[in-house]
Design an enzyme around this catalytic site. Structure first.
Site, PDB file in Angstrom:
ATOM      1  CD1 TRP A   5      12.254  23.689 -23.047  1.00 50.90           C
ATOM      2  CD2 TRP A   5      14.009  22.559 -22.261  1.00 50.90           C
ATOM      3  NE1 TRP A   5      12.086  23.548 -21.690  1.00 50.90           N
ATOM      4  CE2 TRP A   5      13.153  22.847 -21.187  1.00 50.90           C
ATOM      5  CE3 TRP A   5      15.184  21.828 -22.008  1.00 50.90           C
ATOM      6  CZ2 TRP A   5      13.432  22.441 -19.875  1.00 50.90           C
ATOM      7  CZ3 TRP A   5      15.449  21.434 -20.703  1.00 50.90           C
ATOM      8  CH2 TRP A   5      14.580  21.738 -19.655  1.00 50.90           C
ATOM      9  CG  ASP A  53       2.389  19.360 -21.160  1.00 45.52           C
ATOM     10  OD1 ASP A  53       3.527  19.222 -21.653  1.00 45.52           O
ATOM     11  OD2 ASP A  53       2.064  18.814 -20.092  1.00 45.52           O
ATOM     12  CD  GLU A  58       9.463  23.184 -19.413  1.00 46.14           C
ATOM     13  OE1 GLU A  58      10.162  22.690 -18.527  1.00 46.14           O
ATOM     14  OE2 GLU A  58       9.772  24.195 -20.053  1.00 46.14           O
ATOM     15  CD  GLU A  59       6.641  15.671 -18.472  1.00 46.40           C
ATOM     16  OE1 GLU A  59       7.500  15.401 -17.637  1.00 46.40           O
ATOM     17  OE2 GLU A  59       5.436  15.373 -18.338  1.00 46.40           O
ATOM     18  CD  GLU A  98       9.921  21.201 -10.035  1.00 47.15           C
ATOM     19  OE1 GLU A  98      10.514  20.093 -10.004  1.00 47.15           O
ATOM     20  OE2 GLU A  98       9.981  21.964 -11.016  1.00 47.15           O
TER      21      GLU A  98
HETATM   22  C1  NOJ Z   1      12.240  19.306 -17.622  1.00 50.19           C
HETATM   23  C2  NOJ Z   1      10.869  19.869 -17.569  1.00 50.19           C
HETATM   24  O1  NOJ Z   1      10.914  21.170 -17.114  1.00 50.19           O
HETATM   25  C3  NOJ Z   1       9.984  19.001 -16.715  1.00 50.19           C
HETATM   26  O2  NOJ Z   1       8.711  19.524 -16.675  1.00 50.19           O
HETATM   27  C4  NOJ Z   1       9.971  17.642 -17.286  1.00 50.19           C
HETATM   28  O3  NOJ Z   1       9.179  16.780 -16.513  1.00 50.19           O
HETATM   29  C5  NOJ Z   1      11.373  17.100 -17.396  1.00 50.19           C
HETATM   30  N1  NOJ Z   1      12.213  18.006 -18.158  1.00 50.19           N
HETATM   31  C6  NOJ Z   1      11.388  15.704 -18.010  1.00 50.19           C
HETATM   32  O4  NOJ Z   1      10.916  15.752 -19.330  1.00 50.19           O
HETATM   33  C1  NOJ Z   2       9.255  22.291 -14.823  1.00 49.95           C
HETATM   34  C2  NOJ Z   2       7.811  22.523 -14.920  1.00 49.95           C
HETATM   35  O1  NOJ Z   2       7.196  21.360 -15.418  1.00 49.95           O
HETATM   36  C3  NOJ Z   2       7.511  23.699 -15.812  1.00 49.95           C
HETATM   37  O2  NOJ Z   2       6.132  23.946 -15.801  1.00 49.95           O
HETATM   38  C4  NOJ Z   2       8.251  24.921 -15.353  1.00 49.95           C
HETATM   39  O3  NOJ Z   2       8.035  25.964 -16.259  1.00 49.95           O
HETATM   40  C5  NOJ Z   2       9.719  24.651 -15.228  1.00 49.95           C
HETATM   41  N1  NOJ Z   2       9.978  23.478 -14.441  1.00 49.95           N
HETATM   42  C6  NOJ Z   2      10.462  25.815 -14.579  1.00 49.95           C
HETATM   43  O4  NOJ Z   2       9.977  26.022 -13.289  1.00 49.95           O
END
Ligand code: NOJ
Ligand code: NOJ
Length: 572
Positions: A138, A194, A197-198, A422
């Site tokens: 992750w 960030d 999560e990327e 979302e």
């Molecule tokens: C899951 C993350 O929660 C999301 O923010 C991200 O865009 C995707 N993975 C793709 O990396």
């Molecule tokens: C993807 C989002 O990008 C992230 O900010 C969030 O924490 C997770 N989904 C879970 O909602």
């Protein structure tokens, strides 16, 4: 004639946005509240299996699987709950808050892939809903989580102190808060993923919420006489606010979201940082990028405008009217769509601004914020406009209408049962991705409160300044790491390294670092890396412009607390 017609159209559109926002606020509030509570264990109707106090991100288990608990989402959700409890808006929420505290105290101690409680596990982004570690790959760590959690719990602690419950704060809450604050104090300058999560680098949202947490933590620590770390909190808060200024892009007038990532940098990151560090006593101070600060407003315009031409559902909308907004224009997650919580976040920043302008009885336009204000009055000039000036009235009415327009967009693309996913489709507006996203519901509640003039408690932002002198940013412990890889190469072929840290060039093959072949076939490089940090990397070959990566999976390592440290690999 023409102008009469235009103004009739204008007031018609205005009345429409207001009444849509009015009815949306009235209808969505109870739905969002119920939707949020349904996703919290142990009693939530959509979160069966979640331990007491754990927030599921969404009940969705496939495409995407969000049946986990994220520290960020949970803290933002509980900040909403705690604000509603402490303000007296809803006194029934207290047992749930106590569940959250107990659950977070436990999670802090769960060893996980980011480390254990003393080696970095505090910033693990997500856990299984039974409270065990999530061990798959992750984007970790995510260093906004501990800060947002500290802020939520400190808000509750302050209320308890106001209500004569010091013992509970000192014995039960403070140890949890202190773990988060000490973590921030010691590691804020290390790379972080960030909030999306990327991208692994430094991130405005993360820096802003870390700064806030340390300021609040310092005030709380003094209030309860736990002063051992206060000097450290204050010093690092100074360094954080100093570093915070560096995200501002003066030539393009916006806050760059991440120091890495190779994107435009236009991102909901900055609007979300403004609303989650809003301090109603801090005026329009740009030092902390308050919602109504000239920099935050300028940035908001640049961010919003970046979605005008890329989403089909925004086409045909006037250049100064509300549109659907997403995380960032380059987003490709589910094809890149508007999000409810980012569109609501824009409205919330505007409502927060209106609250401050009305409370202070004036509004100031600087060169920096002029383009933002010109959207609503093309001939307006820089200056300060008081409550009784027509300009104040014209601008605040138009901005209220603009803000209501963002809520009207969310209203338009919310199904009749009021449920919030979302995202919604960029071309047809249909809900997409995780259904019943808890964070979407929280964002609906906070934006509706802001629209009603309800503000969160102050956190001490008023009058903060950037310490004089150079920013000190190398605070995290580092160590020397030697990488050696046994790789046979042909003449003219070289070996490089890249990985998920800043110093490893964030997975960029172009910027990957060249190893030396002094001890061929061993290729070597020595680098300064953050201590106690989990990271991933690969070696790559470059020959005649062709890049060849090592095969999967990535190499993974955890640096120790101090060095030197030697890594011996063989090319694979
Ligand atoms: C899951 C993350 O929660 C999301 O923010 C991200 O865009 C995707 N993975 C793709 O990396
Ligand atoms: C993807 C989002 O990008 C992230 O900010 C969030 O924490 C997770 N989904 C879970 O909602």
């Amino acid at each position: 004639m023409r102008s009469t017609l235009l103004s009739v159209l204008f007031y018609g559109a205005t009345a429409l946005a207001i009444s849509t926002a009015d009815s949306y606020a009235a209808k969505e509030w109870p739905i969002a509240k119920a939707g949020l509570l349904a996703n919290i264990g142990p009693f939530g109707s959509k979160s069966s299996g979640a331990k007491a106090g754990l927030v599921i991100a969404s009940p969705s288990t496939v495409n995407p699987n969000y049946l986990f608990t994220w520290t960020r989402d949970s803290a933002l959700v509980f900040k909403t709950i705690i604000d509603q409890f402490t303000s007296g808006q809803d006194r029934t929420l207290r047992p749930l808050i106590d569940f959250y505290l107990t659950a977070q105290a436990k999670l802090q101690q769960v060893p996980n892939p980011s480390g254990n409680v003393t080696t970095g596990g505090i910033a693990e982004p997500k856990f299984n809903i039974d409270g065990t570690a999530f061990t798959e790959p992750w984007g970790r760590p995510q260093r906004d989580g501990p800060a947002l959690r500290a802020t939520a719990i400190i808000t509750y602690a302050n209320w308890l102190l106001d209500n004569s419950n010091k013992t509970f704060v000192t014995s039960t809450l403070w140890p949890v808060i202190k773990l988060d604050l000490d973590y921030i104090m010691n590691r804020w300058n290390q790379s972080t993923f960030d909030l999306w999560e990327e991208v692994s680098s430094s991130s405005f949202f993360t820096t802003a919420v870390q700064h806030r947490a340390l300021r609040q933590g310092s005030i709380l620590a003094k209030r309860i006489g736990q002063t051992s770390a206060v000097a450290g909190y204050d010093t690092q808060a100074g360094n954080l606010v100093c570093f915070l200024q560096s995200y501002w892009n003066p030539s393009e007038g916006f806050i760059t979201s991440n120091t890495g990532g190779g994107r435009s940098g236009k991102d909901a990151n900055s609007a979300l940082a403004s609303i989650h560090t809003f301090d109603p006593t801090a005026g329009c101070d740009a030092t902390t990028f308050q919602p109504c600060s000239d920099k935050a407003l300028s940035s908001l315009k640049v961010y919003v405008d970046s979605f005008r031409s890329i989403y089909g559902i925004n086409s045909g909308i006037a250049a100064n009217a509300a549109v659907a907004t997403g995380r960032y224009p380059e987003d490709v997650y589910f094809n890149g769509n508007p999000w409810y919580l980012t569109t609501a976040g824009v409205a919330e920043q505007l409502y927060d601004s209106l609250i401050v302008w009305e409370r202070q009885g004036s509004l100031t336009i600087t060169n920096t914020s002029l383009p933002f204000f010109k959207q609503f009055a093309p001939s307006v000039k820089t200056g300060t406009y008081g409550l009784i000036s027509p300009t104040f009235y014209v601008l605040t009415s138009a901005i209220k209408n603009f803000a209501d327009g963002f809520l009207a967009i969310n209203a338009k693309y919310t199904p009749t049962n009021g449920s919030l996913s979302e995202q919604f489709d960029r071309n047809i507006g249909m809900p997409l991705s995780a259904q019943d996203l808890t964070w979407s519901y929280a964002s609906a509640l906070t934006v509706i409160n802001a629209r009603n003039g309800i503000t969160p408690a102050s956190w001490g932002a008023r009058g903060l300044t950037v310490p004089s002198g150079a920013c000190q940013s190398n605070i995290g412990p580092t160590l020397q790491v030697a990488f050696n890889v046994n790789a046979t190469t042909q003449l003219g072929e070289n070996i490089y390294i890249t990985g998920n840290l800043d110093v490893l060039q964030n997975w960029s093959p172009d910027n990957a670092l060249l190893l030396n072949a002094t001890n061929y076939p061993i290729w070597s490089i020595a680098l300064t890396l953050p201590a106690d940090t989990v990271f991933e990397y690969k070696y790559i070959r470059k020959f005649n412009g062709v890049v060849t990566w090592e095969s999967d999976p990535n190499n993974a390592q955890t640096t120790p607390g101090s060095g030197p440290y030697v890594i011996n690999d063989t090319w694979r």
